[in-house]
Design an enzyme around this catalytic site. Sequence first.
Site, short mmCIF file in Angstrom:
data_model
loop_
_atom_site.label_atom_id
_atom_site.label_comp_id
_atom_site.label_asym_id
_atom_site.label_seq_id
_atom_site.Cartn_x
_atom_site.Cartn_y
_atom_site.Cartn_z
N LYS A 122 -42.55 105.23 -0.20
CA LYS A 122 -41.88 105.93 0.90
C LYS A 122 -41.79 105.05 2.14
CE LYS A 122 -41.26 109.07 -1.88
NZ LYS A 122 -39.93 109.07 -2.53
N ARG A 135 -25.83 97.32 9.30
CA ARG A 135 -24.45 97.25 8.81
C ARG A 135 -23.53 98.17 9.59
NH1 ARG A 135 -24.33 99.43 3.74
NH2 ARG A 135 -22.43 98.33 3.18
N GLN A 140 -24.16 107.37 8.74
CA GLN A 140 -25.12 107.66 7.68
C GLN A 140 -26.50 108.02 8.23
OE1 GLN A 140 -24.09 108.01 4.78
NE2 GLN A 140 -22.49 106.56 4.26
N HIS A 145 -31.02 112.63 6.75
CA HIS A 145 -31.53 111.36 6.25
C HIS A 145 -32.84 110.97 6.94
CE1 HIS A 145 -31.18 107.25 4.59
NE2 HIS A 145 -31.68 106.88 5.75
N HIS A 148 -35.76 113.48 6.24
CA HIS A 148 -36.24 113.33 4.86
C HIS A 148 -37.18 112.14 4.74
CE1 HIS A 148 -36.21 113.45 0.50
NE2 HIS A 148 -35.82 112.18 0.47
N TYR A 185 -27.31 103.60 -8.61
CA TYR A 185 -25.97 103.75 -8.03
C TYR A 185 -25.78 102.78 -6.86
CZ TYR A 185 -22.04 105.41 -5.40
OH TYR A 185 -20.85 105.45 -4.71
N LYS A 202 -20.92 109.65 -8.39
CA LYS A 202 -21.78 109.75 -7.21
C LYS A 202 -22.00 111.18 -6.76
CE LYS A 202 -22.74 108.33 -2.58
NZ LYS A 202 -22.62 107.35 -1.54
N GLN A 209 -30.32 116.05 -6.94
CA GLN A 209 -31.35 116.27 -5.94
C GLN A 209 -31.64 117.76 -5.75
OE1 GLN A 209 -29.38 113.86 -2.89
NE2 GLN A 209 -31.19 112.56 -2.80
#
Length: 322
Positions: A122, A135, A140, A145, A148, A185, A202, A209
Amino acid sequence: MTNYIKIVEERISGLSKGVDETVDSWFLMSSPMPVVAVVLVYLAFVLKIGPEYMKNRKPMDLKRIMVFYNAFQVLYSIWMCRTSIQESNVMASIFSKKCEINRTREQNLTLYSGAWFYFFSKIIDLLDTTFFVLRKKDNQVSFLHVYHHTITVLFSWGYLKYAPGEQGVIIGILNSGVHIIMYFYYMVAAMGPQYQKYLWWKKYMTSIQLIQFVLILGYMLTVGAKGCNMPKTLTFFFVGNTVIFLYLFGNFYRKTYKKAKSVDGGSRTTGSSLAQSALRAAGGMGCMPQTMNAGKHLLQNGQVGKAYIDLNNNSVKPMKLE
């Protein structure tokens, strides 16, 4: 004032003592301070320092690093899955009347060792967000995100330090299994646009999940209903956190795919809207393609080419002439 300082020192000293003194001697396990520091540095970088640093810079080209990183994550997850199944005897735990497995201290330490490797995975996962920032994939870096990644680091540490139980083995196996699919992926996506044709699945990752969370919730409720001799506080926390994840991921899935389906149903333009939403899904390493007309792109010489999605450079490019 001296008394207050003494009380604080005693509380911190108490937090430094976990379920086993051997576990306390492992990397990042001596007290809460190291792991809290790691999480605070992570949050500061992905929410403030990183975006500010990249503000006037071009996105970094991390293609090779990402291919290696995701390949490593796949192998690491396979190893954790295999080791957990072999060492935990988890099926005996599930089907026994009280979910109990009697172990010696040495056997418990083997179990705790697996929990440490899961916890450390993790920590490694935090690089996902770091790559987004470097990037310039700021879209995103969502609440889902970041939440989590943050909660799984803190909880997996606390689980190992204070209350390791059989419940965590099931969760570790399920989560590592999902990560095998997910990082495979990402690895293929990072290899370049020529592999795009292999990435049609995808959108099913978010479904996987969600299924994972349903299975975890069902298992935890079974543990509670059977009166298993396991830490009940741990069971309640697992149930609560799983419900939160179910809501967040379910809401994400509904907004991403239901909206895309609605848009696609109203306009028969060749799948660019679906491709756009699919690349957003599951917090992936994809991009946000520009709006295209019927999936076409005008070349410099005036000819029209079919578009492909460049997963590494955040753009839509022509792949071949009509």
